[in-house]
Design a protein around this motif. Structure first.
Motif, PDB file in Angstrom:
ATOM      1  N   MET A 145       9.394 -27.506   4.152  1.00 52.91           N
ATOM      2  CA  MET A 145       9.554 -27.801   2.725  1.00 52.91           C
ATOM      3  C   MET A 145      10.951 -28.338   2.444  1.00 52.91           C
ATOM      4  O   MET A 145      11.113 -29.271   1.665  1.00 52.91           O
ATOM      5  CB  MET A 145       9.303 -26.529   1.901  1.00 52.91           C
ATOM      6  CG  MET A 145       9.070 -26.851   0.448  1.00 52.91           C
ATOM      7  SD  MET A 145       8.475 -25.465  -0.454  1.00 52.91           S
ATOM      8  CE  MET A 145       9.956 -24.508  -0.644  1.00 52.91           C
ATOM      9  N   ILE A 179       3.642 -12.979  10.100  1.00 58.21           N
ATOM     10  CA  ILE A 179       3.698 -13.953   8.998  1.00 58.21           C
ATOM     11  C   ILE A 179       5.121 -14.455   8.798  1.00 58.21           C
ATOM     12  O   ILE A 179       5.336 -15.600   8.425  1.00 58.21           O
ATOM     13  CB  ILE A 179       3.176 -13.269   7.702  1.00 58.21           C
ATOM     14  CG1 ILE A 179       1.699 -12.926   7.856  1.00 58.21           C
ATOM     15  CG2 ILE A 179       3.409 -14.157   6.503  1.00 58.21           C
ATOM     16  CD1 ILE A 179       0.759 -14.084   7.716  1.00 58.21           C
ATOM     17  N   SER A 208       7.562 -22.796   7.461  1.00 61.90           N
ATOM     18  CA  SER A 208       7.114 -23.486   6.238  1.00 61.90           C
ATOM     19  C   SER A 208       8.294 -23.830   5.343  1.00 61.90           C
ATOM     20  O   SER A 208       8.347 -24.906   4.760  1.00 61.90           O
ATOM     21  CB  SER A 208       6.130 -22.608   5.462  1.00 61.90           C
ATOM     22  OG  SER A 208       5.019 -22.326   6.261  1.00 61.90           O
ATOM     23  N   PHE A 209       9.259 -22.914   5.257  1.00 65.76           N
ATOM     24  CA  PHE A 209      10.452 -23.198   4.458  1.00 65.76           C
ATOM     25  C   PHE A 209      11.233 -24.365   5.062  1.00 65.76           C
ATOM     26  O   PHE A 209      11.793 -25.197   4.346  1.00 65.76           O
ATOM     27  CB  PHE A 209      11.347 -21.958   4.363  1.00 65.76           C
ATOM     28  CG  PHE A 209      10.929 -20.995   3.285  1.00 65.76           C
ATOM     29  CD1 PHE A 209      10.743 -19.648   3.570  1.00 65.76           C
ATOM     30  CD2 PHE A 209      10.730 -21.419   1.971  1.00 65.76           C
ATOM     31  CE1 PHE A 209      10.356 -18.769   2.585  1.00 65.76           C
ATOM     32  CE2 PHE A 209      10.347 -20.541   0.985  1.00 65.76           C
ATOM     33  CZ  PHE A 209      10.155 -19.207   1.283  1.00 65.76           C
ATOM     34  N   LEU A 216       2.704 -15.580  -0.499  1.00 65.81           N
ATOM     35  CA  LEU A 216       3.927 -16.380  -0.519  1.00 65.81           C
ATOM     36  C   LEU A 216       3.786 -17.563   0.437  1.00 65.81           C
ATOM     37  O   LEU A 216       4.172 -18.692   0.122  1.00 65.81           O
ATOM     38  CB  LEU A 216       5.120 -15.502  -0.114  1.00 65.81           C
ATOM     39  CG  LEU A 216       6.496 -16.153  -0.144  1.00 65.81           C
ATOM     40  CD1 LEU A 216       6.831 -16.615  -1.544  1.00 65.81           C
ATOM     41  CD2 LEU A 216       7.558 -15.189   0.359  1.00 65.81           C
ATOM     42  N   LEU A 217       3.205 -17.308   1.590  1.00 62.48           N
ATOM     43  CA  LEU A 217       2.983 -18.387   2.556  1.00 62.48           C
ATOM     44  C   LEU A 217       2.018 -19.417   1.987  1.00 62.48           C
ATOM     45  O   LEU A 217       2.223 -20.625   2.141  1.00 62.48           O
ATOM     46  CB  LEU A 217       2.427 -17.794   3.855  1.00 62.48           C
ATOM     47  CG  LEU A 217       2.217 -18.768   5.006  1.00 62.48           C
ATOM     48  CD1 LEU A 217       3.526 -19.396   5.420  1.00 62.48           C
ATOM     49  CD2 LEU A 217       1.582 -18.056   6.200  1.00 62.48           C
ATOM     50  N   MET A 270       6.087 -17.707  10.510  1.00 62.87           N
ATOM     51  CA  MET A 270       5.321 -18.822   9.920  1.00 62.87           C
ATOM     52  C   MET A 270       5.942 -19.214   8.578  1.00 62.87           C
ATOM     53  O   MET A 270       6.039 -20.392   8.236  1.00 62.87           O
ATOM     54  CB  MET A 270       3.857 -18.409   9.717  1.00 62.87           C
ATOM     55  CG  MET A 270       3.060 -18.380  10.993  1.00 62.87           C
ATOM     56  SD  MET A 270       1.444 -17.638  10.760  1.00 62.87           S
ATOM     57  CE  MET A 270       0.638 -18.834   9.762  1.00 62.87           C
ATOM     58  N   LEU A 271       6.356 -18.230   7.834  1.00 63.66           N
ATOM     59  CA  LEU A 271       6.973 -18.493   6.534  1.00 63.66           C
ATOM     60  C   LEU A 271       8.298 -19.234   6.729  1.00 63.66           C
ATOM     61  O   LEU A 271       8.633 -20.161   5.994  1.00 63.66           O
ATOM     62  CB  LEU A 271       7.196 -17.164   5.818  1.00 63.66           C
ATOM     63  CG  LEU A 271       7.496 -17.217   4.334  1.00 63.66           C
ATOM     64  CD1 LEU A 271       6.395 -17.935   3.598  1.00 63.66           C
ATOM     65  CD2 LEU A 271       7.655 -15.804   3.800  1.00 63.66           C
ATOM     66  N   LEU A 309       3.273 -10.909   2.557  1.00 64.03           N
ATOM     67  CA  LEU A 309       3.834 -12.265   2.634  1.00 64.03           C
ATOM     68  C   LEU A 309       2.756 -13.356   2.601  1.00 64.03           C
ATOM     69  O   LEU A 309       3.081 -14.539   2.471  1.00 64.03           O
ATOM     70  CB  LEU A 309       4.653 -12.417   3.923  1.00 64.03           C
ATOM     71  CG  LEU A 309       5.913 -11.548   4.000  1.00 64.03           C
ATOM     72  CD1 LEU A 309       6.583 -11.713   5.344  1.00 64.03           C
ATOM     73  CD2 LEU A 309       6.886 -11.905   2.885  1.00 64.03           C
ATOM     74  N   THR A 310       1.517 -12.983   2.733  1.00 64.39           N
ATOM     75  CA  THR A 310       0.466 -14.011   2.826  1.00 64.39           C
ATOM     76  C   THR A 310       0.372 -14.880   1.569  1.00 64.39           C
ATOM     77  O   THR A 310       0.323 -16.107   1.689  1.00 64.39           O
ATOM     78  CB  THR A 310      -0.888 -13.340   3.140  1.00 64.39           C
ATOM     79  OG1 THR A 310      -0.723 -12.513   4.285  1.00 64.39           O
ATOM     80  CG2 THR A 310      -1.960 -14.372   3.401  1.00 64.39           C
ATOM     81  N   VAL A 357       3.944 -21.566  -0.433  1.00 65.50           N
ATOM     82  CA  VAL A 357       4.883 -22.472   0.238  1.00 65.50           C
ATOM     83  C   VAL A 357       4.109 -23.637   0.866  1.00 65.50           C
ATOM     84  O   VAL A 357       4.540 -24.794   0.798  1.00 65.50           O
ATOM     85  CB  VAL A 357       5.696 -21.701   1.298  1.00 65.50           C
ATOM     86  CG1 VAL A 357       6.451 -22.662   2.180  1.00 65.50           C
ATOM     87  CG2 VAL A 357       6.651 -20.743   0.622  1.00 65.50           C
ATOM     88  N   LEU A 358       2.954 -23.347   1.430  1.00 64.28           N
ATOM     89  CA  LEU A 358       2.165 -24.435   2.025  1.00 64.28           C
ATOM     90  C   LEU A 358       1.668 -25.399   0.947  1.00 64.28           C
ATOM     91  O   LEU A 358       1.588 -26.611   1.173  1.00 64.28           O
ATOM     92  CB  LEU A 358       0.988 -23.864   2.831  1.00 64.28           C
ATOM     93  CG  LEU A 358       1.371 -23.218   4.165  1.00 64.28           C
ATOM     94  CD1 LEU A 358       0.169 -22.564   4.827  1.00 64.28           C
ATOM     95  CD2 LEU A 358       1.981 -24.229   5.117  1.00 64.28           C
TER      96      LEU A 358
END
Lengths: 156, 171
Positions: free
Chosen positions: A28, A17, A24-25, B19-20, A20-21, B16-17, B23-24
């Protein structure tokens, strides 16, 4: 004697994850940096009369077969800014101070506006006047209670 | 009775899911609000401010946009390589400088609409004029005349809604 094979140990699949995070940041951050809020736009509706006239723009609520009283405001300008306003050839606003719009609005507000035959304003504008100043003048006329505002080039 | 002591060597990782997901959601919001290049709104044009400007009527769909720059030229978004009217100004835009070019552009739009939906629909099309605040009146007036000549009956001037009072000096 048959032996049963022991069941393989259960394996859990963990999705990574964290990358991927991170992505995404990144996305954004891009959209935040490129985000530009649009200023609130408004509209000033106009309707062009069907009969041929000299650059007249008229409010659609005023029927064309009536003959409302017309007030002419001559706008004299130099270099794009106003130097004098003449209302119906008898009231002259000059020199132009910072509150000239309020002065114009007050002078026009004194005019009687009967419901049956609402008067109209005709702005005679010099060619070099800035468009923003014209909009301010139309604003002042509308605030004084005139719904029908015509705009023509000034007579040379 | 044993007291729970160190229960093993499992590392504690935050989940973290969610949080992801959040963010999405934010990315979706900013993507939807992003204003990409459009032939309707030209960001280079600074609109004047108007106290009496009304809120936009979003139910009106039959519209045509005319963006006018500070020199009085109509800025037309370049659509295809066969669209050769006007001079290119870079960035996928074309400038319509002369009254004839502007009239041709308006006539083309009017005729297209009349062919598709009838003459009445074409006459009822609202021409939205977004003119720069520093444009001379002469340029704007020329465009208004062309709009009238072609046959359009409804127009809108666009301005930024302002809540300033008149005694705050707008020269």
């Amino acid at each position: 004697m048959a032996r049963r094979k022991p069941a393989p140990p259960e394996q859990s699949i963990d999705l990574p994850i964290t990358p991927m995070l991170d992505m995404s940041f990144q996305l954004m951050a891009f959209f935040i940096l490129t985000f530009q809020p649009m200023p609130q736009e408004g509209q000033l509706p106009l309707e062009l009369p069907s009969i041929e006239s000299v650059g007249g723009m008229q409010d659609p609520n005023i029927p064309l077969d009536t003959k409302p009283e017309e007030y002419t405001v001559e706008v004299s300008s130099a270099g794009g800014t106003i130097v004098a306003l003449t209302i119906r050839k008898d009231t002259v606003i000059t020199p132009i101070k910072d509150d000239y719009l309020e002065t114009l609005r007050r002078e026009l507000a004194k005019v009687e506006k009967p419901a049956a035959k609402k008067p109209t304003i005709k702005l005679e504008v010099a060619d070099d006047l800035k468009y923003s100043v014209l909009i301010n003048l139309m604003d002042a006329c509308k605030s004084a209670g005139f719904d029908s505002i015509g705009v023509t080039p000034a007579k040379k | 009775m044993s007291h729970g002591g160190g229960g093993g060597d499992k590392p504690m990782e935050p989940n973290l899911t969610p949080l992801l997901d959040l963010v999405l959601q934010l990315v979706m919001f900013f993507m939807l609000c992003a204003n990409f290049v459009s032939d309707q709104i030209n960001r280079n044009i600074e609109l004047p401010e108007a106290v009496t400007a009304k809120s936009l009527d979003l139910t009106v769909r039959n519209v045509m946009f005319l963006n006018v720059n500070e020199k009085g030229f109509v800025v037309k978004q370049h659509i295809s390589s066969t669209d050769v009217e006007g001079e290119p100004s870079g960035g996928g835009e074309q400038l319509l400088r002369t009254p004839l070019q502007i009239q041709r552009h308006l006539k083309s739009a009017f005729d297209d609409k009349a062919r598709a939906d009838g003459k009445k629909e074409a006459e009822d099309m609202v021409v939205i004029i977004r003119a720069d605040k520093n444009t001379d009146f002469k340029g704007v007036y020329a465009i208004l005349k062309e709009v009238k000549t072609v046959g359009f009956k409804r127009m809108q001037l666009r301005a930024i809604q302002s809540d300033k009072s008149f005694d705050q000096g707008k020269k």
